[in-house]
Design a protein around this motif. Structure first.
Motif, mmCIF file in Angstrom:
data_model
loop_
_atom_site.group_PDB
_atom_site.id
_atom_site.type_symbol
_atom_site.label_atom_id
_atom_site.label_comp_id
_atom_site.label_asym_id
_atom_site.label_seq_id
_atom_site.Cartn_x
_atom_site.Cartn_y
_atom_site.Cartn_z
ATOM 1 N N ASN A 24 0.827 -1.203 0.000
ATOM 2 C CA ASN A 24 0.000 0.000 0.000
ATOM 3 C C ASN A 24 0.869 1.265 0.000
ATOM 4 N N SER A 83 1.961 2.757 -3.259
ATOM 5 C CA SER A 83 0.953 3.309 -4.178
ATOM 6 C C SER A 83 0.856 4.827 -4.091
ATOM 7 N N ARG A 133 -7.859 -6.893 -4.461
ATOM 8 C CA ARG A 133 -8.476 -5.593 -4.288
ATOM 9 C C ARG A 133 -9.969 -5.663 -4.520
ATOM 10 N N ARG A 171 -12.182 1.028 -0.136
ATOM 11 C CA ARG A 171 -10.870 0.743 0.465
ATOM 12 C C ARG A 171 -10.749 -0.735 0.848
ATOM 13 N N TYR A 226 -10.169 -4.822 0.701
ATOM 14 C CA TYR A 226 -9.289 -5.875 0.188
ATOM 15 C C TYR A 226 -9.842 -7.207 0.647
#
Ligand SMILES: Cc1cc2nc3c(=O)[nH]c(=O)nc-3n(C[C@H](O)[C@H](O)[C@H](O)COP(=O)(O)O)c2cc1C
Length: 194
Positions: free
Chosen positions: A88, A91, A173, A177, A179
């Motif tokens: 994360n 990113s 994903r 938000r 996962y």
């Protein structure tokens, strides 16, 4: 409900990503004139067996795309649950000369078949030669397709001759938000198979 994307969905957040989910994550490593780069892409998948090919898409003109235009190679590293936070971190919208390996404390190794960095210790890495960059409809949407010319599997993930995802728990994903993580797998036999 039904909506036409061009008219808007009327919801607080766009549901599109949550509909096409869970999506595998290609943690794309590249090398360019400004240095090494690492970033996650969930518009990512395998698209052919012989020769093996993968694709990912860049919604915008990002560092990964720019590097691939320079070198015509990239590596797709598989993300395990244990390293999700570092994935994360990579990113973020960092300047082009940021090495996300260093920024997120990720060990770097060299690919075998291409001049490109890879995530050391990843459950698997697909070393790819770019075959095509397709300009998609819209402003700045690009599909990058690559032929997989080298495949590295972490030894502990190969169990009884099979690449065993329960050994590392792949992260996928969702929308928003969200996962998900694969902790359980089951088998089904296709019609005509024995
Ligand atoms: C899990 C995850 C999946 C992502 N998938 C994509 C994607 O498929 N396409 C894309 O353009 N950006 C995607 N992003 C955003 C990029 O990772 C982000 O824009 C990053 O800064 C791009 O890095 P780069 O400019 O170094 O290539 C994703 C981010 C996360 C956290």
């Amino acid at each position: 409900m039904f909506y036409r994307p061009e008219d808007g969905h009327g919801l607080p957040h766009n549901p599109f990503n949550a509909i096409v989910s869970p999506r595998p994550i290609g943690w794309i490593s590249t090398r360019g004139s400004t240095g090494d780069n690492l970033a996650p892409y969930s518009f990512f998948n395998a698209v052919a067996y012989v020769p093996p090919q993968v694709m990912f898409s860049s919604t915008g003109r990002k560092d990964s795309l720019r590097n691939i235009r320079e070198t015509a190679v990239f590596a797709a590293n598989i993300v395990e649950y244990a390293i999700r936070e570092r994935m994360n971190l990579t990113s973020g919208a960092y300047p082009p000369d940021t090495d996300e390996f260093a920024l997120a404390g990720i060990a770097k190794a060299e690919c075998e078949t291409i001049d490109c960095p890879r995530v050391d210790g990843a459950p698997a890495t697909l070393e790819c030669r770019m075959t095509e960059i397709v300009t998609l409809k819209g402003d700045g949407n690009f599909l990058i397709i690559g032929e997989v010319v080298g495949i590295r599997l972490r030894d502990d993930c190969v169990v009884n001759g099979r690449f065993d995802v329960t050994r590392f728990n792949p992260v996928a994903r969702g929308g928003y938000r969200d996962y998900s993580v694969v902790r359980e797998v089951f088998e089904m036999i296709r019609p005509g198979e024995r």
